[in-house]
Design a protein around this motif. Sequence first.
Motif, PDB file in Angstrom:
ATOM      1  N   ILE A 220       0.852  -1.198   0.000  1.00 47.85           N
ATOM      2  CA  ILE A 220       0.000   0.000   0.000  1.00 47.85           C
ATOM      3  C   ILE A 220       0.890   1.251   0.000  1.00 47.85           C
ATOM      4  CG2 ILE A 220      -1.602   1.330   1.464  1.00 47.85           C
ATOM      5  CD1 ILE A 220      -2.976  -1.417   2.097  1.00 47.85           C
ATOM      6  N   GLU A 221       1.946   1.234   0.785  1.00 53.30           N
ATOM      7  CA  GLU A 221       2.811   2.426   0.817  1.00 53.30           C
ATOM      8  C   GLU A 221       3.574   2.607  -0.487  1.00 53.30           C
ATOM      9  OE1 GLU A 221       4.701   2.633   4.746  1.00 53.30           O
ATOM     10  OE2 GLU A 221       2.783   3.474   5.463  1.00 53.30           O
ATOM     11  N   GLU A 222       3.920   1.512  -1.149  1.00 52.90           N
ATOM     12  CA  GLU A 222       4.552   1.619  -2.485  1.00 52.90           C
ATOM     13  C   GLU A 222       3.578   2.262  -3.476  1.00 52.90           C
ATOM     14  OE1 GLU A 222       7.166  -0.811  -4.471  1.00 52.90           O
ATOM     15  OE2 GLU A 222       8.355   0.159  -2.917  1.00 52.90           O
TER      16      GLU A 222
ATOM     17  N   GLY B 275       1.962   6.973  -6.644  1.00 50.73           N
ATOM     18  CA  GLY B 275       0.789   7.733  -7.093  1.00 50.73           C
ATOM     19  C   GLY B 275      -0.349   6.866  -7.603  1.00 50.73           C
ATOM     20  N   ARG B 276      -0.191   5.510  -7.532  1.00 53.83           N
ATOM     21  CA  ARG B 276      -1.273   4.639  -8.013  1.00 53.83           C
ATOM     22  C   ARG B 276      -2.439   4.604  -7.029  1.00 53.83           C
ATOM     23  NH1 ARG B 276       1.338  -0.803  -8.683  1.00 53.83           N
ATOM     24  NH2 ARG B 276       2.741   0.150  -7.180  1.00 53.83           N
TER      25      ARG B 276
ATOM     26  N   ALA C 245       6.318  -6.083  -5.039  1.00 48.47           N
ATOM     27  CA  ALA C 245       6.523  -5.461  -3.723  1.00 48.47           C
ATOM     28  C   ALA C 245       6.171  -6.447  -2.608  1.00 48.47           C
ATOM     29  CB  ALA C 245       5.691  -4.188  -3.590  1.00 48.47           C
ATOM     30  N   ASN C 246       5.437  -7.518  -2.938  1.00 44.87           N
ATOM     31  CA  ASN C 246       5.104  -8.558  -1.952  1.00 44.87           C
ATOM     32  C   ASN C 246       6.393  -9.248  -1.476  1.00 44.87           C
ATOM     33  OD1 ASN C 246       4.254 -10.962  -0.703  1.00 44.87           O
ATOM     34  ND2 ASN C 246       3.010 -11.672  -2.405  1.00 44.87           N
TER      35      ASN C 246
ATOM     36  N   PRO D  75     -13.829   4.419  -9.634  1.00 48.02           N
ATOM     37  CA  PRO D  75     -12.847   5.489  -9.783  1.00 48.02           C
ATOM     38  C   PRO D  75     -11.821   5.489  -8.640  1.00 48.02           C
ATOM     39  CG  PRO D  75     -15.093   6.368  -9.412  1.00 48.02           C
ATOM     40  CD  PRO D  75     -15.192   4.883  -9.367  1.00 48.02           C
ATOM     41  N   ASP D  76     -10.626   5.975  -8.898  1.00 47.80           N
ATOM     42  CA  ASP D  76      -9.549   6.054  -7.891  1.00 47.80           C
ATOM     43  C   ASP D  76      -9.318   4.732  -7.179  1.00 47.80           C
ATOM     44  OD1 ASP D  76      -8.799   8.643  -8.315  1.00 47.80           O
ATOM     45  OD2 ASP D  76     -10.227   9.461  -6.862  1.00 47.80           O
ATOM     46  N   SER D  77      -9.307   3.644  -7.949  1.00 46.22           N
ATOM     47  CA  SER D  77      -9.108   2.348  -7.294  1.00 46.22           C
ATOM     48  C   SER D  77      -7.759   1.749  -7.683  1.00 46.22           C
ATOM     49  CB  SER D  77     -10.240   1.384  -7.645  1.00 46.22           C
ATOM     50  OG  SER D  77     -10.255   1.136  -9.024  1.00 46.22           O
ATOM     51  N   PHE D  78      -7.281   0.894  -6.815  1.00 42.84           N
ATOM     52  CA  PHE D  78      -5.973   0.264  -6.979  1.00 42.84           C
ATOM     53  C   PHE D  78      -6.109  -1.215  -6.642  1.00 42.84           C
ATOM     54  CE2 PHE D  78      -2.297  -1.118  -4.279  1.00 42.84           C
ATOM     55  CZ  PHE D  78      -1.404  -1.352  -5.310  1.00 42.84           C
ATOM     56  N   PHE D  79      -5.703  -2.077  -7.576  1.00 41.24           N
ATOM     57  CA  PHE D  79      -5.743  -3.536  -7.362  1.00 41.24           C
ATOM     58  C   PHE D  79      -4.377  -3.966  -6.839  1.00 41.24           C
ATOM     59  CE2 PHE D  79      -5.977  -7.848  -9.866  1.00 41.24           C
ATOM     60  CZ  PHE D  79      -6.106  -8.529  -8.659  1.00 41.24           C
TER      61      PHE D  79
END
Length: 304
Positions: free
Chosen positions: A50-52, A57-58, A149-150, A137-141
């Motif tokens: 999440i922090e990445e 900016g994603r 990053a995992n 809108p404004d979503s991140f998978f």
Amino acid sequence: MRKPTYNLLDAIGNTPLVKIPLDSSAEIFAKLEYLNPGGSIKDRSALFMIEEAEKSGRLKPGGTIIEASSGNQGIAVAMVGAVKGYKVIITGSEKVSEEKVKTLKAYGAKVIICPNVDLKDPKNYHNLPVAIQKETPDSFFLNQYFNLANPRSYYENLGPEIWRQTEGKITHFFAAAGTGGTISGVGKFLKEKNPKIKIIAVDVDNSFHATRGNPKPYKMEGIGIDFESPCLDESVIDEFLSVSDEQSFAMLKKMASKYGFLLGTSGGAVAHAIQNYLGKLKKGDMVVVIFSDSGRAYLSKNYY
Ligand code: PMP
């Protein structure tokens, strides 16, 4: 003594490393990842991914995080999302325990349980986030199986933590593999420090990987390599051990009643794997095994 923490998320990590008094000339230590605030090892990768996404900016303030999770990764995302003020949508399979679904909802996540259909079907819980993302809108998978990053989160936090706690004396590392993030990230870090450290992945006997592409159903949760995931780095893994449902479940009550470790089913598999490995260990060996989550979420299903 731990200092006061001003944000719940700062309480992620720095989990205890505790000796399991098994009958062996080697020393076996358990890393109690179930003591993370969200209850599992996946708090670490959730916060890191999440922090990445925030940094790149994603993911924007007030946005929505979507994840396909069999449980702990979703729970961790829901908890981090609650603390950071994101909306969270989780897709899951019908296999997920009722306790886990209720936990997700308690953290305020929207939960969508998907039918047990083929992996190629868009309604499969791994694929549905793609459609949800398109219409939100404004979503991140987050995409734990394909998000590098995992493993990097475990390379950057859990690996160094184990190295420090064992003062570099670790000789063997055992972890259950699902996405492969934990074993690959910690494995890479430890191999860089000392290539002689044995990295042992614990898998399910019926998984895609263990059956070489002919998977069969199984009941354990969180564990089981069912994808060709870029998060699994086989180059740092010395051995894969596969464990059956029955073998894992048989360990659960013993680990709780004899040693006081109340484990989830992947912990049962790891406990079985290390029990069977004791004969290969020698005096002076220092083994670290990961106990990823607690038995609390499995009491009605796997404890009798
Ligand atoms: N054990 C449990 C209980 C889990 O939830 C997970 C996450 N799927 C794992 C082990 C495996 O971790 P990883 O995905 O990093 O391989």
